[in-house]
Design a protein around this motif. Structure first.
Motif, PDB file in Angstrom:
ATOM      1  N   THR A 174      34.628 -13.023   1.093  1.00 31.41           N
ATOM      2  CA  THR A 174      35.002 -12.944   2.499  1.00 31.41           C
ATOM      3  C   THR A 174      36.284 -12.119   2.614  1.00 31.41           C
ATOM      4  O   THR A 174      37.117 -12.139   1.709  1.00 31.41           O
ATOM      5  CB  THR A 174      35.240 -14.356   3.074  1.00 31.41           C
ATOM      6  OG1 THR A 174      34.113 -15.173   2.769  1.00 31.41           O
ATOM      7  CG2 THR A 174      35.414 -14.304   4.582  1.00 31.41           C
TER       8      THR A 174
ATOM      9  N   ASN B  24      37.678 -14.213  10.049  1.00 33.77           N
ATOM     10  CA  ASN B  24      37.079 -15.160   9.118  1.00 33.77           C
ATOM     11  C   ASN B  24      38.089 -16.220   8.692  1.00 33.77           C
ATOM     12  O   ASN B  24      39.280 -15.946   8.541  1.00 33.77           O
ATOM     13  CB  ASN B  24      36.573 -14.422   7.872  1.00 33.77           C
ATOM     14  CG  ASN B  24      35.454 -13.454   8.212  1.00 33.77           C
ATOM     15  OD1 ASN B  24      34.625 -13.721   9.074  1.00 33.77           O
ATOM     16  ND2 ASN B  24      35.429 -12.318   7.531  1.00 33.77           N
TER      17      ASN B  24
ATOM     18  N   VAL C  71      28.267 -15.167   5.885  1.00 33.30           N
ATOM     19  CA  VAL C  71      29.662 -15.473   6.183  1.00 33.30           C
ATOM     20  C   VAL C  71      30.009 -16.725   5.412  1.00 33.30           C
ATOM     21  O   VAL C  71      29.536 -17.809   5.710  1.00 33.30           O
ATOM     22  CB  VAL C  71      29.870 -15.698   7.701  1.00 33.30           C
ATOM     23  CG1 VAL C  71      31.316 -16.067   7.970  1.00 33.30           C
ATOM     24  CG2 VAL C  71      29.487 -14.445   8.467  1.00 33.30           C
TER      25      VAL C  71
END
Length: 500
Positions: A190, A284, A490
């Motif tokens: 990520t 994120n 994700v």
């Protein structure tokens, strides 16, 4: 005849519950893993039904749970306890309680259900921490451990269906290395440029009893369970023969304390952090929590700053505070080295989590590589304990010393032997060899243990340093098979409860 249930398997060995016929069936392949009680249903089958109900009805209370604490579960709880654990304030050891076990358990069961059971104050003991301070532990009486272990099994059936995926501390079938894997995969897969390394100050001593009871009452409607937990919270501790009352906190070392801590932080932090990530984050967010140690990875500095401010305010509402020295926001990740080099700030900062120092490194091709090495203070503390123990074992044979050191080094490598930590493990083994050599030389004035002899003894008794754990992404993908390595996902959803 009761219809069959086919609950989803959440625990290893938990299978479908078969229909209960009137008579015994010969050749039944689906046998229970425990003997049946007089009610024709084992306690583990009843706990499976509680898990299924908790999974299907997330907002309902359980008004009848105490009947699950029967003699069978108390017996299982007794055998779950450590055989060599120190005796509590009552002075009863595991072996002593085992004499006439069945009669003792029947009497204990009767006192619990007659509300005649009384919690015994725990015995206060201090153990050294890596930073030189002393950690207070409360050693409970053996009967309290048995009842607490039984109640943990019952409450886990409810709360394991509620806890979020990024909570790893002291949960069934979850470990420290799983938390480390989730964090490593979250950082590498990520876009993470900032790390919030948070620690709650004296968490176990600051837990509010009033808030904890309110949180328990969200799911537990059986007043006998609440009353039993209240007895343990108010039992107090014995320190130097004096009873110290406890108005807040949960005693560290008690069997039920880790579960109560997880319940408290589930409502105080987990649900709030998951909601904050969905509603307020602009990028994120990766979250991993192990007990009161929290690491949050974000890709925007503004998110990191706002998260810390919001978390500090949130914790203060429930009588908790962030540790001012152990809480930090640092630039970390694949772009940290380049960004700090532009500003002339030197190497990227590091953070510690679960005994490892995490470093923004790079591989031979110059690509980002998360490096994890054993914390220096933890290794120094381990070597200090070995040195003190060798002093007590000076006059036993080299054979006995070698057998003991082999177990110690094997146990140390069993946790710390992760990829990238080979040099630190080799250094630990070399230090142990030197400590052993010095201990042998001090046994007598005529002893002349040379380095050559010490290396020969180390080769014979001490295991060599080698990597025992797989790379984090390999083990994480095996644990979460739905998340294919090449899929465009994700990762924040995994660390925030998307996969269990």
């Amino acid at each position: 005849m009761k219809p069959a249930n086919n609950p989803e398997r959440l625990m290893a060995g938990a299978g479908a519950e078969s229909v209960e016929p009137r008579g015994g069936a010969k050749g039944n392949a689906d046998q229970s893993r425990t003997c049946r009680t007089q009610g024709r249903e084992s306690v583990f089958q009843r706990l499976d039904r509680v898990r299924q109900a908790a999974r299907q009805r997330k907002k309902e209370k359980f008004t009848a749970l105490m009947h699950l604490v029967d003699v069978e579960l108390l017996r299982e709880s007794y055998f779950w306890l450590q055989r060599k654990a120190a005796a509590g304030a009552d002075g009863v050891t595991w072996q002593q309680y085992g004499e006439g076990l069945e009669e003792r358990l029947v009497q204990l069961h009767g006192r619990i259900h007659r509300n005649a059971y009384r919690a015994t104050p725990s015995r206060r003991q201090y153990i050294p921490k890596a930073d030189g301070r002393m950690r207070p532990l409360g050693i409970a009486a053996l009967e309290d451990k048995i009842v607490q272990r039984a109640l943990v099994e019952v409450l886990n059936a409810v709360y394991e269906q509620d806890f979020l995926g990024f909570s790893y501390g002291f949960r069934p079938q979850r470990s420290q290395h799983q938390a480390l894997d989730a964090l490593a995969v979250g950082i590498t897969r990520t876009n993470v440029s900032w790390i919030v390394d948070a620690d709650i100050k004296s968490f176990f001593d600051a837990v509010s009893h009033q808030w904890l009871i309110k949180f328990l009452e969200h799911r537990i409607g059986d007043p006998r369970i609440i009353r039993l937990i209240g007895k343990w919270l108010k039992a107090g501790t014995l320190e130097e023969g004096k009873l110290v009352a406890s108005e807040e906190g949960t005693p560290q070392g008690a069997v039920i304390s880790p579960l109560l801590a997880n319940i408290y932080l589930h409502y105080v932090f987990d649900l709030w952090a998951h909601q904050w990530r969905q509603r307020h984050a602009r990028g994120n967010v990766v979250i991993v929590r192990y007990a009161d140690d929290i690491v949050v990875g974000v890709d925007k500095e503004s998110d990191a700053t706002r998260f810390v401010q919001a978390m500090r305010s949130r914790l203060e509402q429930f009588k908790l505070t962030l540790h001012p020295e152990k809480t930090q926001v640092i630039r970390f990740g694949r772009f940290a080295a380049a960004n700090r080099a532009k500003r002339g700030l030197g190497k990227p900062q590091t953070f510690d989590f679960l005994g490892f120092t995490h470093i923004s490194g790079h591989d031979r091709r110059g690509k980002f590589l998360l490096q994890r090495i054993t914390r220096r203070d933890r290794m120094v503390a381990a070597l200090k304990r070995i040195k003190e123990e060798l002093r007590r074992r000076w006059h036993i044979s080299i054979h006995e010393q070698g057998k003991w050191l082999r177990k110690v080094v094997q146990g140390y490598f069993g946790y710390h032997a992760v990829p990238g930590n080979y040099l630190r493990m080799t250094a630990f083994r070399n230090h142990v060899t030197d400590l052993w050599r010095r201990a042998l030389r001090r046994r007598g004035q005529r002893d002349r243990t040379t380095w050559k002899k010490a290396f020969r003894l180390a080769a014979e008794w001490l295991p060599r340093a080698r990597v025992l754990h797989p790379w984090p992404n390999v083990r994480f993908d095996a644990t979460h098979p739905r998340q294919e390595p090449g899929a465009r996902i994700v990762h924040a959803g995994i660390c925030a409860g998307g996969a269990r």
